[in-house]
Scaffold this active site. Sequence first.
Site, PDB file in Angstrom:
ATOM      1  N   TYR A  42      65.043  60.881  37.174  1.00 11.99           N
ATOM      2  CA  TYR A  42      65.986  59.869  37.341  1.00 11.99           C
ATOM      3  C   TYR A  42      65.933  58.784  38.077  1.00 11.99           C
ATOM      4  CZ  TYR A  42      69.127  62.843  34.324  1.00 11.99           C
ATOM      5  OH  TYR A  42      69.947  63.348  33.421  1.00 11.99           O
ATOM      6  N   PHE A  91      75.698  58.253  42.617  1.00 17.97           N
ATOM      7  CA  PHE A  91      75.731  59.592  42.176  1.00 17.97           C
ATOM      8  C   PHE A  91      74.214  60.338  42.162  1.00 17.97           C
ATOM      9  CE2 PHE A  91      75.729  56.619  38.348  1.00 17.97           C
ATOM     10  CZ  PHE A  91      74.615  56.932  37.733  1.00 17.97           C
ATOM     11  N   ASN A 124      77.590  66.508  31.833  1.00 17.16           N
ATOM     12  CA  ASN A 124      77.995  66.153  30.469  1.00 17.16           C
ATOM     13  C   ASN A 124      77.216  66.949  29.399  1.00 17.16           C
ATOM     14  OD1 ASN A 124      75.713  64.721  31.088  1.00 17.16           O
ATOM     15  ND2 ASN A 124      76.541  62.634  30.642  1.00 17.16           N
ATOM     16  N   THR A 126      78.908  58.751  27.978  1.00 14.59           N
ATOM     17  CA  THR A 126      78.699  59.434  29.158  1.00 14.59           C
ATOM     18  C   THR A 126      79.830  60.278  29.630  1.00 14.59           C
ATOM     19  OG1 THR A 126      77.138  57.573  29.567  1.00 14.59           O
ATOM     20  CG2 THR A 126      77.532  59.066  31.424  1.00 14.59           C
ATOM     21  N   LYS A 135      71.766  70.106  29.737  1.00 16.96           N
ATOM     22  CA  LYS A 135      71.872  70.172  31.273  1.00 16.96           C
ATOM     23  C   LYS A 135      72.293  71.567  31.658  1.00 16.96           C
ATOM     24  CE  LYS A 135      72.595  65.474  31.475  1.00 16.96           C
ATOM     25  NZ  LYS A 135      73.298  64.241  32.212  1.00 16.96           N
ATOM     26  N   ARG A 195      78.905  66.029  23.537  1.00 17.95           N
ATOM     27  CA  ARG A 195      79.731  65.912  25.116  1.00 17.95           C
ATOM     28  C   ARG A 195      81.186  66.206  24.978  1.00 17.95           C
ATOM     29  NH1 ARG A 195      76.239  60.662  27.027  1.00 17.95           N
ATOM     30  NH2 ARG A 195      74.466  61.849  28.047  1.00 17.95           N
ATOM     31  N   ARG A 251      72.744  59.066  20.217  1.00 13.11           N
ATOM     32  CA  ARG A 251      73.834  58.463  21.243  1.00 13.11           C
ATOM     33  C   ARG A 251      75.230  58.569  20.680  1.00 13.11           C
ATOM     34  NH1 ARG A 251      72.302  56.001  25.988  1.00 13.11           N
ATOM     35  NH2 ARG A 251      73.685  54.109  25.894  1.00 13.11           N
ATOM     36  N   GLU A 278      60.059  58.993  28.701  1.00 11.72           N
ATOM     37  CA  GLU A 278      60.691  60.432  28.874  1.00 11.72           C
ATOM     38  C   GLU A 278      59.988  61.500  28.063  1.00 11.72           C
ATOM     39  OE1 GLU A 278      64.889  59.889  28.351  1.00 11.72           O
ATOM     40  OE2 GLU A 278      65.146  58.298  29.862  1.00 11.72           O
ATOM     41  N   HIS A 326      71.493  65.017  28.019  1.00 13.59           N
ATOM     42  CA  HIS A 326      70.757  63.886  28.345  1.00 13.59           C
ATOM     43  C   HIS A 326      70.436  63.185  26.797  1.00 13.59           C
ATOM     44  CE1 HIS A 326      68.483  60.411  29.823  1.00 13.59           C
ATOM     45  NE2 HIS A 326      67.548  60.902  29.150  1.00 13.59           N
TER      46      HIS A 326
END
Length: 139
Positions: free
Chosen positions: A51, A59, A114, A93, A11, A104, A87, A128, A117
């Site tokens: 998103y 948010f 964070n 998250t 990100k 993260r 994950r 995606e 993704h």
Amino acid sequence: MAGKITLTMIKPEAVRKGHIGAILAMLSEGGFRIVAMKYMKLSRETAEKFYEVHKEKPFYNDLTEFMSSGPIVAAILEKENAIEAYRGFIGTTNPADAAKGTVRNLFGSNIQENAVHGSDSDENALVEAGFFFSELERY
Ligand code: CMP
């Protein structure tokens, strides 16, 4: 390739802080193979589309503004049981709750910024991955 791929983005805040190299090195050492990769800046519209599932969330506005605030790295990663493996590798998250040594935990700033993704299901990983990459861009 269902079950074997996940879609990640490094990100904008992690890119701004110069963490691209460290994160890619971690992924590689963690056994995730890069199938496809792009360095690019999302428009606000593109971030909103990506998103879209979060459209009703409080948010959503801040998230899409943030995700279009600077360049990202988007990549398809391959590994057995990719969704769960990735994950676990990146952590929860909210970086404040992420296990020590996860991406993260090491590079995230807050629940929105964070660092990375990761797709949340095999079905979403395929959607995606298709959002960013054609079949010709996958190796
Ligand atoms: P990501 O894995 O990209 O999926 C959705 C994103 O929304 C998430 O990471 C965070 O960046 C953001 N997000 C999720 N929950 C919150 C929240 N409660 N407040 C702000 N941003 C959030």
